[in-house]
Scaffold this active site. Structure first.
Site, PDB file in Angstrom:
ATOM      1  N   PHE A   9       0.606  -1.042  -0.384  1.00 47.61           N
ATOM      2  CA  PHE A   9       0.176  -0.101  -0.451  1.00 47.61           C
ATOM      3  C   PHE A   9       0.669   1.051  -0.241  1.00 47.61           C
ATOM      4  O   PHE A   9       2.079   1.455   0.707  1.00 47.61           O
ATOM      5  CB  PHE A   9      -1.167  -0.143   1.789  1.00 47.61           C
ATOM      6  N   ASP A  10       0.419   2.101  -0.507  1.00 47.46           N
ATOM      7  CA  ASP A  10       0.901   3.610  -0.568  1.00 47.46           C
ATOM      8  C   ASP A  10       0.486   3.810   0.571  1.00 47.46           C
ATOM      9  O   ASP A  10      -0.901   2.824   0.874  1.00 47.46           O
ATOM     10  CB  ASP A  10       0.840   4.046  -2.111  1.00 47.46           C
ATOM     11  N   LEU A  11       1.032   5.160   1.377  1.00 45.57           N
ATOM     12  CA  LEU A  11       0.099   5.887   2.613  1.00 45.57           C
ATOM     13  C   LEU A  11      -0.524   6.669   2.292  1.00 45.57           C
ATOM     14  O   LEU A  11      -2.196   7.253   2.355  1.00 45.57           O
ATOM     15  CB  LEU A  11       1.486   5.821   3.549  1.00 45.57           C
ATOM     16  N   ASP A  12       0.399   8.496   1.719  1.00 45.58           N
ATOM     17  CA  ASP A  12      -1.095   9.870   1.631  1.00 45.58           C
ATOM     18  C   ASP A  12      -2.032   9.198   0.432  1.00 45.58           C
ATOM     19  O   ASP A  12      -1.270   8.965  -0.887  1.00 45.58           O
ATOM     20  CB  ASP A  12       0.069  10.788   0.851  1.00 45.58           C
TER      21      ASP A  12
END
Length: 212
Positions: A9-12
């Protein structure tokens, strides 16, 4: 057997919304070097790319040391309070909890944000324990290079799915011959994501459960 063995997963814009902390910290950096501050409406579209790219665009500067100084000033405020201004998207905690109960699925984070900031954000929301690793970026390190290193170090396999809200996430996966998925609750449009051929597009976090 699940189609994927790792969900990265990406975060932002994918797990949490960084808008308030991003805008406040960006204006802190701009003001420190006598640039005019910008309204949130001008800054929010820049969420996602590495900081040095955004600051170069906002200032019109190509001076590497100057851009680094701006990044450092941004991180000064972000590390003090900006990271705590993140908000969690609805449904993320429940989705991760259910994924953590699935056999054969391992979870990780790959973000352009510095790793220590990313870890603080995940911990404040009680999410950190779901992930085997948190890969963070830094000036001069592109997300495709982060994924390349994760592959080289056998932290992920070629059956890893990169999940993010911007074309940077999808193109980074493609450069490493990895499948990708776009999320539509973040900062990338459907058109932006579609152009990069994601294997999946998710409108709500719970839809991620359907692929496994």
């Amino acid at each position: 057997m699940p189609a994927y063995d790792y969900l990265v997963f990406d975060l932002d814009g994918t797990l949490s919304d960084p808008a308030e902390g991003f805008v406040n910290s960006m204006n802190h950096a701009l003001l420190a070097f006598d640039y005019p501050t910008r309204p949130a409406s001008e800054l929010v579209p820049h969420i996602g790319p590495p900081l040095e790219i955004t600051l170069a665009k906002l200032t019109g500067s190509e001076d590497g040391p100057h851009i680094q100084a701006l990044v450092d000033k941004y991180r000064e405020r972000y590390g003090a309070s900006g990271y705590a201004e993140n908000t969690l998207y609805p449904g993320i905690s429940e989705m991760l909890e259910r994924l953590s109960q699935k056999d054969g699925i391992r979870l990780g984070v790959c973000t352009s944000k510095r790793a220590d900031f990313a870890e603080r954000i995940l911990k404040q929301f009680g999410l950190y324990h779901y992930f085997e690793f948190v890969s963070g970026g830094d000036v001069g390190i592109a997300k495709w290079q982060q994924l390349q290193r994760l592959l080289a170090d056998n932290r992920i396999s070629k059956r890893a799915l990169m999940i993010g809200d911007r074309h940077f996430d999808l193109s980074a996966a493609a450069k490493n011959q990895l499948p990708s998925a776009g999320v539509l609750w973040g900062y990338g449009s459907r058109t932006e994501l579609d152009e990069h051929g994601p294997a999946h597009l998710f409108a709500h976090p719970e839809e991620i459960l359907n692929i496994i």
